[in-house]
Design an enzyme around this catalytic site. Structure first.
Site, short mmCIF file in Angstrom:
data_model
loop_
_atom_site.label_atom_id
_atom_site.label_comp_id
_atom_site.label_asym_id
_atom_site.label_seq_id
_atom_site.Cartn_x
_atom_site.Cartn_y
_atom_site.Cartn_z
N HIS A 115 144.25 11.48 53.46
CA HIS A 115 143.20 11.38 54.48
C HIS A 115 143.92 11.35 55.82
CE1 HIS A 115 141.01 9.31 51.04
NE2 HIS A 115 140.25 10.35 51.35
N ASP A 131 145.36 8.05 56.35
CA ASP A 131 146.50 7.70 55.49
C ASP A 131 147.79 8.07 56.23
OD1 ASP A 131 144.97 6.95 53.21
OD2 ASP A 131 144.81 9.04 52.56
N GLU A 161 134.86 19.60 48.82
CA GLU A 161 134.85 18.87 47.54
C GLU A 161 133.44 18.35 47.31
OE1 GLU A 161 137.61 15.56 47.21
OE2 GLU A 161 136.70 14.89 45.34
C1 XUL Z 1 135.26 10.48 46.53
C2 XUL Z 1 136.47 11.21 46.30
C3 XUL Z 1 137.46 11.09 47.38
C4 XUL Z 1 137.97 12.40 47.84
C5 XUL Z 1 138.98 12.30 48.94
O1 XUL Z 1 134.52 10.30 45.42
O2 XUL Z 1 136.67 11.79 45.27
O3 XUL Z 1 138.55 10.39 46.91
O4 XUL Z 1 138.56 12.99 46.74
O5 XUL Z 1 138.43 11.87 50.10
MN MN Z 2 138.08 13.33 44.67
#
Ligand code: XUL
Ligand code: MN
Length: 364
Positions: free
Chosen positions: A51, A54, A176
């Site tokens: 992140h 991070d 994602e």
């Molecule tokens: C949330 C998730 C996060 C993302 C990264 O459910 O999976 O860890 O992968 O921000």
């Molecule tokens: Mn994830």
């Protein structure tokens, strides 16, 4: 025959956690980023997922020159250890300004903050020698449908993605998807939604997806089929392999822990498509059980990687000729039995349904 893929693995520093959950505090003490980075290579991982905060703690209170300096330091820490950054993701769900979402907030100053945070994430990614930015759109959704105009929300997400693409001609954006949590419903719940918005964007070649197994399961979908869909579009840029036991909170269990056969099929889809041959990482977004001791803090990562590699072996040693014969005979019962025996490691003779007593003859 083409050469076997040598898989490269990645995870994020958040995957070594202290065990807090919504009902209880931390149960293990924290490690520094540097300590965590020391464990990557010994655990068999060379990619680090980040992140933005991070990399640069307290990012919102720092000047651009301070952000750059810290990102360069972390990049050097990676180089010193033989590691690379896979991607950087803006943490858009912590700040009070994102309480109602970032890109889709009803408040214009909040939306401006979210865009600005994404542009700073791109700056950090550049310093970290990676062109890749992941968008997990945590709060881009609603608790109740009347709270936002969903059509306008989709337009706003697209607009922000286009602004990010414009800001840096090198940046890649990997969405994602996750269907819920923290929101009741999220606006990009599946990879299908993510890929649709990728095609709509100003540069579809730079927008793709990252599929997390647990998120697909939470959407009631099969992770292997979701991965196959993205692969068929040339848009599977990364994965977060893990597991999930049914429709409950996002569990981030070790890969294969709840459904080994589903894990096998995810590995099968990846291996058959040559995933990893173009430099893609096998990311593991797994969480250790809260009950574990401090000294176990990384066991889930080693175990998940190990399970993945065992399943690669299972995929590589499956009897393709027998599978094809059973498919041609449309004997899926036998194919099912063969698959289970192969996974169990027991002898695979006598799997055909034709071994059954002649039921037809008895009229049943
Ligand atoms: C949330 C998730 C996060 C993302 C990264 O459910 O999976 O860890 O992968 O921000
Ligand atoms: Mn994830």
């Amino acid at each position: 025959m083409s050469e076997a893929t040598k898989y490269r693995f990645s995870f994020g520093p958040w995957n070594i956690s202290e065990g807090a959950d919504p009902f209880g505090p931390e149960v293990r003490s924290p490690y520094s980023l540097e300590e965590k980075l020391d464990w990557y290579l010994p655990l068999g991982f060379e990619g680090v997922q980040f992140h933005d905060d991070d990399v640069v703690e307290g990012i919102d209170g720092l000047k651009p020159s301070q952000v750059t300096k810290r990102a360069q330091e972390v990049c050097q820490s990676l180089k010193d250890r033989g590691l690379v950054a896979e991607f950087v993701a803006p943490r858009l769900w912590f700040d009070p300004k994102t309480i109602d979402g970032g890109f889709t907030s009803n408040c214009a100053t909040d939306r401006a903050y979210a865009l600005d945070r994404c542009l700073r994430t791109i700056d950090i990614a550049r310093e970290m020698d990676t062109p890749n930015v992941v968008l997990w759109l945590a709060r881009e959704g609603t608790y109740i449908r009347e709270a936002k105009n969903a059509r306008v929300a989709y337009e706003r997400i697209l607009e922000t993605i286009n602004k990010m693409l414009d800001y840096d001609p090198e940046v890649n954006i990997w969405i994602e998807p996750k269907p819920n949590e923290p929101m009741d419903h999220a606006y990009l719940p599946t990879i299908g939604h993510a890929i649709a918005i990728a095609y709509q964007s100003s540069d579809p070649t730079r927008v793709g997806g990252l599929i997390e197994s647990a998120h697909a399961i939470l959407a009631g979908l099969d992770p292997a089929d979701e991965m196959a869909f993205a692969l068929a579009h040339g848009k599977l840029c990364s994965v977060h392999l893990n597991d999930q036991n049914g429709l409950k909170f996002d569990q981030d269990k070790s890969f294969g822990s709840a459904n080994l056969r589903s894990a096998y099929n995810q590995v099968r889809v990846l291996e058959e498509a040559g995933y990893g041959k173009r430099g893609e990482f096998v990311g593991l977004d797994v969480k250790i059980m809260r009950t574990q001791k401090q000294s176990d803090s990384t066991a889930h990562l080693a175990n998940s990687r190990d399970t993945f590699l065992h399943l690669v072996e299972k995929v590589r040693t499956v009897d393709r000729k027998l599978e094809q014969e059973l498919i041609e005979a449309r004997d899926y019962e036998a194919l099912d039995a063969y698959t289970l025996r192969h996974l169990l490691g027991v002898p695979t003779e006598a799997v055909s349904s034709s071994q059954q007593p002649a039921l037809a003859a008895s009229g049943k």
